[in-house]
Design a protein around this motif. Structure first.
Motif, PDB file in Angstrom:
ATOM      1  N   LEU A 104      20.752 -53.647   4.569  1.00 18.33           N
ATOM      2  CA  LEU A 104      21.876 -54.486   5.013  1.00 18.33           C
ATOM      3  C   LEU A 104      21.701 -54.876   6.484  1.00 18.33           C
ATOM      4  N   ALA A 105      21.258 -53.919   7.301  1.00 19.05           N
ATOM      5  CA  ALA A 105      21.060 -54.210   8.736  1.00 19.05           C
ATOM      6  C   ALA A 105      19.949 -55.242   8.921  1.00 19.05           C
ATOM      7  N   ALA A 106      18.888 -55.145   8.113  1.00 14.59           N
ATOM      8  CA  ALA A 106      17.772 -56.097   8.240  1.00 14.59           C
ATOM      9  C   ALA A 106      18.216 -57.505   7.838  1.00 14.59           C
ATOM     10  N   PHE A 107      19.011 -57.600   6.777  1.00  8.42           N
ATOM     11  CA  PHE A 107      19.517 -58.932   6.392  1.00  8.42           C
ATOM     12  C   PHE A 107      20.394 -59.493   7.504  1.00  8.42           C
ATOM     13  N   ALA A 108      21.239 -58.634   8.075  1.00  9.15           N
ATOM     14  CA  ALA A 108      22.128 -59.085   9.156  1.00  9.15           C
ATOM     15  C   ALA A 108      21.311 -59.587  10.348  1.00  9.15           C
ATOM     16  N   ALA A 109      20.101 -59.039  10.512  1.00 10.57           N
ATOM     17  CA  ALA A 109      19.229 -59.471  11.613  1.00 10.57           C
ATOM     18  C   ALA A 109      18.359 -60.670  11.212  1.00 10.57           C
ATOM     19  N   GLY A 110      18.569 -61.196  10.005  1.00 13.89           N
ATOM     20  CA  GLY A 110      17.861 -62.414   9.590  1.00 13.89           C
ATOM     21  C   GLY A 110      16.476 -62.186   9.010  1.00 13.89           C
ATOM     22  N   CYS A 111      16.232 -60.973   8.487  1.00  8.21           N
ATOM     23  CA  CYS A 111      14.884 -60.656   7.969  1.00  8.21           C
ATOM     24  C   CYS A 111      14.861 -60.620   6.449  1.00  8.21           C
ATOM     25  N   HIS A 112      13.691 -60.941   5.863  1.00  6.21           N
ATOM     26  CA  HIS A 112      13.410 -60.593   4.481  1.00  6.21           C
ATOM     27  C   HIS A 112      13.081 -59.098   4.454  1.00  6.21           C
ATOM     28  N   VAL A 113      13.253 -58.467   3.272  1.00  3.82           N
ATOM     29  CA  VAL A 113      13.064 -57.016   3.197  1.00  3.82           C
ATOM     30  C   VAL A 113      12.097 -56.644   2.077  1.00  3.82           C
ATOM     31  N   LEU A 114      11.122 -55.812   2.429  1.00  3.02           N
ATOM     32  CA  LEU A 114      10.327 -55.103   1.418  1.00  3.02           C
ATOM     33  C   LEU A 114      10.780 -53.649   1.490  1.00  3.02           C
ATOM     34  N   CYS A 115      11.541 -53.216   0.480  1.00  4.09           N
ATOM     35  CA  CYS A 115      12.117 -51.877   0.497  1.00  4.09           C
ATOM     36  C   CYS A 115      11.298 -50.962  -0.407  1.00  4.09           C
ATOM     37  N   GLU A 116      11.051 -49.756   0.078  1.00  7.63           N
ATOM     38  CA  GLU A 116      10.340 -48.790  -0.766  1.00  7.63           C
ATOM     39  C   GLU A 116      11.158 -48.443  -2.010  1.00  7.63           C
ATOM     40  N   LYS A 117      10.462 -47.961  -3.031  1.00  5.12           N
ATOM     41  CA  LYS A 117      11.122 -47.459  -4.216  1.00  5.12           C
ATOM     42  C   LYS A 117      11.653 -46.058  -3.955  1.00  5.12           C
ATOM     43  N   PRO A 118      12.663 -45.568  -4.603  1.00  6.13           N
ATOM     44  CA  PRO A 118      13.577 -46.333  -5.431  1.00  6.13           C
ATOM     45  C   PRO A 118      14.387 -47.272  -4.541  1.00  6.13           C
ATOM     46  N   MET A 119      14.935 -48.334  -5.164  1.00  2.00           N
ATOM     47  CA  MET A 119      15.703 -49.308  -4.386  1.00  2.00           C
ATOM     48  C   MET A 119      16.783 -48.617  -3.533  1.00  2.00           C
ATOM     49  N   ALA A 120      17.469 -47.640  -4.139  1.00  2.00           N
ATOM     50  CA  ALA A 120      18.610 -47.011  -3.455  1.00  2.00           C
ATOM     51  C   ALA A 120      18.917 -45.695  -4.162  1.00  2.00           C
ATOM     52  N   LEU A 121      20.045 -45.091  -3.809  1.00  2.00           N
ATOM     53  CA  LEU A 121      20.440 -43.842  -4.465  1.00  2.00           C
ATOM     54  C   LEU A 121      21.099 -44.094  -5.813  1.00  2.00           C
ATOM     55  N   SER A 122      21.645 -45.308  -6.010  1.00  2.00           N
ATOM     56  CA  SER A 122      22.382 -45.597  -7.242  1.00  2.00           C
ATOM     57  C   SER A 122      22.386 -47.105  -7.496  1.00  2.00           C
ATOM     58  N   ARG A 134      21.713 -62.225  -1.177  1.00  2.00           N
ATOM     59  CA  ARG A 134      22.163 -63.576  -1.553  1.00  2.00           C
ATOM     60  C   ARG A 134      22.992 -64.188  -0.430  1.00  2.00           C
ATOM     61  N   GLN A 135      23.863 -63.367   0.150  1.00  2.00           N
ATOM     62  CA  GLN A 135      24.727 -63.874   1.220  1.00  2.00           C
ATOM     63  C   GLN A 135      23.902 -64.312   2.435  1.00  2.00           C
ATOM     64  N   ALA A 136      22.872 -63.529   2.732  1.00  2.00           N
ATOM     65  CA  ALA A 136      22.045 -63.850   3.902  1.00  2.00           C
ATOM     66  C   ALA A 136      21.019 -64.934   3.585  1.00  2.00           C
ATOM     67  N   GLY A 137      20.794 -65.228   2.287  1.00  2.00           N
ATOM     68  CA  GLY A 137      19.740 -66.181   1.919  1.00  2.00           C
ATOM     69  C   GLY A 137      18.364 -65.616   2.213  1.00  2.00           C
ATOM     70  N   LYS A 138      18.217 -64.305   2.025  1.00  2.00           N
ATOM     71  CA  LYS A 138      16.935 -63.647   2.310  1.00  2.00           C
ATOM     72  C   LYS A 138      16.396 -62.984   1.049  1.00  2.00           C
ATOM     73  N   ARG A 139      15.112 -62.651   1.100  1.00  2.00           N
ATOM     74  CA  ARG A 139      14.455 -62.047  -0.071  1.00  2.00           C
ATOM     75  C   ARG A 139      14.533 -60.527  -0.010  1.00  2.00           C
ATOM     76  N   LEU A 140      14.605 -59.928  -1.204  1.00  2.00           N
ATOM     77  CA  LEU A 140      14.536 -58.467  -1.324  1.00  2.00           C
ATOM     78  C   LEU A 140      13.479 -58.142  -2.368  1.00  2.00           C
ATOM     79  N   MET A 141      12.423 -57.456  -1.935  1.00  2.00           N
ATOM     80  CA  MET A 141      11.367 -57.001  -2.852  1.00  2.00           C
ATOM     81  C   MET A 141      11.332 -55.476  -2.813  1.00  2.00           C
ATOM     82  N   ILE A 142      11.033 -54.863  -3.965  1.00  2.00           N
ATOM     83  CA  ILE A 142      10.932 -53.405  -4.038  1.00  2.00           C
ATOM     84  C   ILE A 142       9.461 -53.038  -4.212  1.00  2.00           C
ATOM     85  N   ASN A 143       9.003 -52.038  -3.469  1.00  2.00           N
ATOM     86  CA  ASN A 143       7.571 -51.725  -3.514  1.00  2.00           C
ATOM     87  C   ASN A 143       7.200 -50.867  -4.730  1.00  2.00           C
ATOM     88  N   PHE A 144       7.224 -51.521  -5.891  1.00  2.00           N
ATOM     89  CA  PHE A 144       6.734 -50.870  -7.110  1.00  2.00           C
ATOM     90  C   PHE A 144       5.218 -51.010  -7.104  1.00  2.00           C
TER      91      PHE A 144
END
Ligand SMILES: NC(=O)c1ccc[n+]([C@@H]2O[C@H](COP(=O)([O-])OP(=O)(O)OC[C@H]3O[C@@H](n4cnc5c(N)ncnc54)[C@H](O)[C@@H]3O)[C@@H](O)[C@H]2O)c1
Length: 369
Positions: A104-122, A134-144
């Motif tokens: 969320l902080a990275a999107f707020a800073a205007g960045c695309h994100v490559l997030c490690e797996k698992p995506m989150a806790l839930s 979607r709100q930031a118009g940025k990409r989210l990829m998960i490192n599978f």
């Protein structure tokens, strides 16, 4: 071999800054410098990417990684990095608990994100991350990362060519004979990790199977978790370990296909490390598995043709495949959809939530339409 050495298309929903193919460079920051080292190496495969900043509260790691890759912008916190550096993309490689807030902080800073797996806790956290993307118009990829190997890619090309017909059953597995993380660390602490080997190792084999199957929609899950080996060892150590040491599940999809999933950090089996994904299709079956109980892979296809049974084996010299980071950069620069989307990460989280819920209740759990 260390944990790090061992590791090596969906909706784009992208607005924001216009990418171009005219030599534009992507400025990348990496948060968390365990597996984050591998991200730096992966990003460096792309000639139009520069890793310009790193962040980790561990001063020793920060200095070691900064020196190893000649990165001078070093930050003791992700917030400091996001607040001062002008970045296009951020890799998030922290313990699982921080994936959501840092995304969320990275999107707020205007960045695309490559997030490690698992995506989150839930799944609930995953939904929040997708909404923010979607709100930031940025990409989210998960490192599978396991789907990016040469063997996985070769099998996927055969799937896309229609070789297998319809997949109707599969079994996807990652077992370790004794591969428990140290007690008292974040991997074995539910509040920080979200779960044990299922959320750590199982996610990779689950994503690989789902990706090859075309990400069918899961409808219900029957899951069990166990901790007999870890519980005894953790009790002796006196340190925290409140996750499973083995999980197993049966996942049914809306097209009737069914997938068995197994993951463990400790199991009384012959192999030190066993990774195997088998998918049975109406015209052929596939097997992707590890070699020599290590982190090299093999790919097979089994089929009947003109009344005879054939085995197809990928040539051992399948070559090196581009990294997940390379493919993400290429998708951003070419304005194409990227692989391993946040949407796919969310499907994995929904299945994991259902497996843990089923393990607690002892009942099958339906996944909402
Ligand atoms: N794709 C893969 O194959 C693969 C392999 C290993 C780990 N992982 C994932 O990567 C993530 C990290 O795992 P790891 O093995 O590198 O763990 P690790 O504990 O070795 O490293 C995590 C690093 O993050 C730092 N950190 C912690 N909180 C932070 C914060 N708020 N901001 C910045 N840095 C912070 C820590 O100081 C540490 O250096 C996990 O989500 C894990 O599931 C993926």
């Amino acid at each position: 071999m260390s944990r790090y050495q061992q590791q090596s298309a969906a909706a784009a929903h992208v607005g924001g800054a216009k990418a171009s193919t005219d030599g534009r460079r992507l400025r990348v920051g990496v948060i968390g410098l365990g597996i984050g080292r591998m991200h730096i190496e992966g990003w460096r495969q792309h000639p139009q990417v520069e890793v310009v900043a790193i962040a980790d509260p561990d001063a020793e790691r920060l200095a070691a990684v900064g020196d190893a890759f000649a990165i001078t912008a070093r930050h003791a916190s992700a917030e400091a990095m996001l607040g001062t550096e002008a970045l296009d993309v951020v890799s998030i490689c922290t313990p699982n608990k921080f994936h959501r807030p840092l995304t969320l902080a990275a999107f707020a800073a205007g960045c695309h994100v490559l997030c490690e797996k698992p995506m989150a806790l839930s799944a609930a956290e995953g939904r929040e991350m997708l909404a923010a993307a979607r709100q930031a118009g940025k990409r989210l990829m998960i490192n599978f990362s396991y789907r990016f190997s040469a063997q996985s890619r070769a099998l996927k090309a055969q799937v896309d060519a229609g070789v297998f017909g319809e997949f109707y059953f599969g079994r996807t597995v990652w077992h370790r004979r004794r591969g428990l993380p140290g007690f008292g660390g974040w991997f074995g602490t539910k509040a920080l990790a979200g779960g044990g080997p299922l959320i750590d190792l199982g996610v990779h084999r689950l994503d690989l199977a789902l990706w090859l199957m075309g990400y069918p929609k899961p409808t219900w899950v029957l899951g069990s978790t166990f901790d007999p080996i870890a519980r005894e060892l953790a009790a002796k150590s006196g340190k925290c370990f409140d996750v499973e040491d083995l999980a197993a599940a049966l996942i049914r999809f809306d097209n009737g296909a069914t997938l068995a999933l197994e993951a463990s950090w400790a199991a009384n089996i012959g192999e030190a490390e066993l990774m195997e994904t088998r998918l049975l299709g109406t015209r052929a079956g596939l097997l992707q598995h590890n070699l020599d109980e290590g982190y090299r892979f093999d790919a097979h296809i089994f089929m009947e043709q003109n009344g005879a049974q054939f085995d197809l084996h990928l040539h051992p010299e399948a070559g090196e495949a581009p990294s997940a980071m390379h493919d993400f950069a290429e998708a951003i620069l070419q304005e194409r959809p990227h692989p391993a989307s946040g949407e796919e990460g969310l499907v994995v989280m929904e299945i994991l939530d259902a497996i843990y819920a089923s393990a607690r209740s002892g009942e099958p759990v339906r996944i909402a339409a």
